[in-house]
Design a protein around this motif. Structure first.
Motif, short mmCIF file in Angstrom:
data_model
loop_
_atom_site.label_atom_id
_atom_site.label_comp_id
_atom_site.label_asym_id
_atom_site.label_seq_id
_atom_site.Cartn_x
_atom_site.Cartn_y
_atom_site.Cartn_z
N MET A 29 -26.66 30.57 40.84
CA MET A 29 -26.64 29.33 41.60
C MET A 29 -27.09 28.15 40.74
N MET A 30 -28.02 28.39 39.82
CA MET A 30 -28.51 27.32 38.97
C MET A 30 -27.42 26.86 37.99
N ASP A 31 -26.49 27.75 37.63
CA ASP A 31 -25.40 27.39 36.73
C ASP A 31 -24.43 26.43 37.40
N GLN A 32 -24.41 26.40 38.70
CA GLN A 32 -23.48 25.58 39.46
C GLN A 32 -24.09 24.20 39.69
N THR A 33 -23.42 23.18 39.16
CA THR A 33 -23.89 21.82 39.38
C THR A 33 -23.33 21.31 40.70
N VAL A 34 -24.20 20.87 41.57
CA VAL A 34 -23.78 20.34 42.87
C VAL A 34 -23.91 18.83 42.82
N LYS A 35 -22.80 18.14 43.07
CA LYS A 35 -22.77 16.68 43.07
C LYS A 35 -22.71 16.20 44.52
N THR A 36 -22.92 14.91 44.70
CA THR A 36 -22.92 14.32 46.04
C THR A 36 -21.79 13.33 46.20
N ILE A 37 -21.12 13.38 47.34
CA ILE A 37 -20.15 12.38 47.74
C ILE A 37 -20.75 11.66 48.95
N ALA A 38 -21.02 10.38 48.79
CA ALA A 38 -21.63 9.59 49.87
C ALA A 38 -20.54 8.81 50.61
N LEU A 39 -20.50 8.97 51.93
CA LEU A 39 -19.53 8.27 52.77
C LEU A 39 -20.29 7.54 53.87
N THR A 57 -18.33 21.49 42.90
CA THR A 57 -19.08 21.75 44.12
C THR A 57 -19.80 20.48 44.54
N TYR A 58 -19.63 20.12 45.81
CA TYR A 58 -20.15 18.85 46.31
C TYR A 58 -20.88 19.05 47.64
N VAL A 59 -21.82 18.14 47.89
CA VAL A 59 -22.46 17.97 49.19
C VAL A 59 -22.01 16.60 49.68
N PHE A 60 -21.63 16.52 50.94
CA PHE A 60 -21.24 15.26 51.54
C PHE A 60 -22.44 14.65 52.26
N ASP A 61 -22.79 13.42 51.89
CA ASP A 61 -23.83 12.67 52.59
C ASP A 61 -23.11 11.65 53.47
N ILE A 62 -23.30 11.76 54.76
CA ILE A 62 -22.62 10.89 55.72
C ILE A 62 -23.63 9.95 56.35
N LYS A 63 -23.38 8.65 56.21
CA LYS A 63 -24.27 7.63 56.78
C LYS A 63 -23.62 7.04 58.02
N ASN A 64 -24.38 6.92 59.07
CA ASN A 64 -23.95 6.28 60.31
C ASN A 64 -24.51 4.87 60.30
N ASN A 65 -23.65 3.88 60.00
CA ASN A 65 -24.09 2.50 59.90
C ASN A 65 -23.86 1.77 61.22
N THR A 103 -28.62 9.38 58.33
CA THR A 103 -27.80 10.04 57.31
C THR A 103 -28.03 11.54 57.42
N GLN A 104 -26.96 12.29 57.28
CA GLN A 104 -27.03 13.75 57.24
C GLN A 104 -26.15 14.24 56.11
N HIS A 105 -26.32 15.50 55.75
CA HIS A 105 -25.54 16.07 54.65
C HIS A 105 -24.87 17.36 55.08
N SER A 106 -23.90 17.75 54.29
CA SER A 106 -23.20 19.02 54.52
C SER A 106 -23.85 20.10 53.65
N ASN A 107 -23.34 21.30 53.76
CA ASN A 107 -23.69 22.34 52.82
C ASN A 107 -22.86 22.13 51.56
N ALA A 108 -23.20 22.83 50.50
CA ALA A 108 -22.42 22.74 49.26
C ALA A 108 -21.01 23.26 49.54
N THR A 109 -20.01 22.50 49.08
CA THR A 109 -18.61 22.81 49.34
C THR A 109 -17.86 22.79 48.02
#
Length: 134
Positions: A29-39, A57-65, A103-109
Motif C-alpha cells: 500500500m505504501m508503494d501506491q501513491t494516492v493523489k487528490t482530485i478536489a471538486l 489512484t485518487y481520492v475525491f474531495d467534494i466541497k459543498n459551497n 467537505t467529504q472525501h471518497s475512498n481511494a479509487t
C-alpha cells in the motif's frame, strides 16, 4: 510436555506468519501513491466541468459551497448507463453525504485510462461533467 511445546511452537509460528503478511500488505500500500482530485459543488452544478489527470489512484474531495442541503458524488465510466447503480464506481462515492459548506472525501479509487462522467444526484447537477484519464 512435548505436546505443550509443540502447541507453543505452532502458535508462535502462526503469529509470525500473520505479522509478515500484514507487513507485506502495508508495504504494498505504501508503494501506491494516492493523489487528490478536489471538486466543488454550488447550487445545481460542479464548478469544474472537465478535468484531465494521469492514470493512478485518487481520492475525491467534494466541497459543498453553500448548496443549502447535502450533496454527494457519483463517478461512471463514460458510455455506461449512469442511472444504473451497478455502473457506479462505488469507491468514488463520498464516505458520507457532504453537509452544507462542508467537505467529504471518497475512498481511494484506481482510475485507468479512459473517460468518466461525474454528477451529484442530490444537487442535482449536469451528467456531462468529464474526467479524462490519460
Amino acid at each position: 510436555m512435548k505436546k505443550l511445546i509443540a502447541l507453543v511452537v505452532i502458535a508462535l509460528g502462526m503469529g509470525m506468519t500473520s505479522q509478515a503478511q500484514d507487513k507485506m500488505m502495508k508495504d504494498k500500500m505504501m508503494d501506491q501513491t494516492v493523489k487528490t482530485i478536489a471538486l466543488e459543488q454550488v447550487t445545481g452544478e460542479f464548478v469544474q466541468k472537465q478535468i484531465t489527470v494521469d492514470a493512478g489512484t485518487y481520492v475525491f474531495d467534494i466541497k459543498n459551497n453553500n448548496v443549502g442541503h447535502n450533496v454527494g458524488f457519483v463517478l461512471v465510466k463514460k458510455g455506461q448507463d449512469i442511472s444504473n447503480p451497478k455502473n457506479h464506481i462505488k469507491t468514488a462515492y463520498v464516505t458520507e453525504q457532504v453537509a452544507n459548506n462542508g467537505t467529504q472525501h471518497s475512498n481511494a479509487t484506481k482510475l485507468e485510462k479512459g473517460e468518466y462522467v461525474y454528477f451529484c444526484p442530490l444537487n442535482p447537477t449536469s451528467t456531462d461533467n468529464l474526467l479524462i484519464v490519460k
